[in-house]
Design a protein around this motif. Structure first.
Motif, PDB file in Angstrom:
ATOM      1  N   ASN A  81      85.364  70.898  43.249  1.00 13.00           N
ATOM      2  CA  ASN A  81      84.477  70.053  43.782  1.00 13.00           C
ATOM      3  C   ASN A  81      84.045  70.705  45.328  1.00 13.00           C
ATOM      4  N   GLU A  82      84.957  71.362  45.959  1.00 11.90           N
ATOM      5  CA  GLU A  82      84.650  71.866  47.245  1.00 11.90           C
ATOM      6  C   GLU A  82      83.717  73.086  46.958  1.00 11.90           C
ATOM      7  N   TYR A 140      94.771  68.363  39.248  1.00 10.43           N
ATOM      8  CA  TYR A 140      94.090  67.957  40.356  1.00 10.43           C
ATOM      9  C   TYR A 140      93.776  68.867  41.657  1.00 10.43           C
ATOM     10  N   ASN A 160      91.978  67.441  52.426  1.00 10.05           N
ATOM     11  CA  ASN A 160      90.712  68.144  52.498  1.00 10.05           C
ATOM     12  C   ASN A 160      90.500  69.129  53.271  1.00 10.05           C
ATOM     13  N   ASP A 212      89.805  69.538  42.821  1.00 17.00           N
ATOM     14  CA  ASP A 212      89.536  69.351  44.110  1.00 17.00           C
ATOM     15  C   ASP A 212      88.864  70.803  44.564  1.00 17.00           C
TER      16      ASP A 212
END
Length: 151
Positions: free
Chosen positions: A97-98, A90, A131, A94
């Motif tokens: 994706n960033e 995960y 985030n 992430d």
């Protein structure tokens, strides 16, 4: 059901009786699982049933009424490794994706992603939003790369 219940139900059962069939199925599935996990074949031991019993107790192996394995409880350290592996998947997703949102630094090596994951763990704090921590970890490693600092 556990192994002991299955074994006790089969005591005195004759050939072809359901209780003995259940025990044979549970024994075969447990033997297969043991060998898949790197244990020696219990059939090669002096008392195979004792080996199977010890394995089933250690891993809290559960069976259904037909002798099929339906649950296995791993020791805490194994569960932690499984959780960590899933958590890493995960986190990697992430971070990717960033990075995808950033068009200014397209070439990111596997080493850099690993360092970003390490940096995330280093700066992670339950008081900082997830985030924001991902973004800070990515920023830190990308800044180091831009400045020529490779760890």
């Amino acid at each position: 059901m556990n192994w002991n219940e299955i074994f006790e139900n089969a005591v005195g059962a004759g050939c072809g009786e359901p209780a003995l069939n259940t025990k044979d199925e549970a024994r075969d599935q447990t033997r297969t699982l043991m060998m898949e996990l790197g244990h020696p074949d219990p059939d090669e031991e002096d008392c195979p049933e004792d080996c199977i019993e010890a394995f089933c107790e250690k891993l809290s192996v559960g069976f259904d009424e037909s002798g099929n394995i339906v649950s296995v409880g791993f020791p805490d350290h194994v569960r932690e490794m499984i959780y960590r592996e899933k958590d890493d998947e995960y986190l990697r997703e992430d971070i990717l994706n960033e990075l995808e949102e950033r068009k200014d630094f397209p070439d990111v090596s596997e080493d850099m992603i690993q360092r970003m994951m390490q940096e995330y763990r280093h700066i992670a704090d339950c008081n900082i939003p997830y985030n924001s921590t991902i973004e800070a970890a990515v920023d830190s490693i990308l800044k180091g790369e831009r400045d020529g600092e490779s760890n």
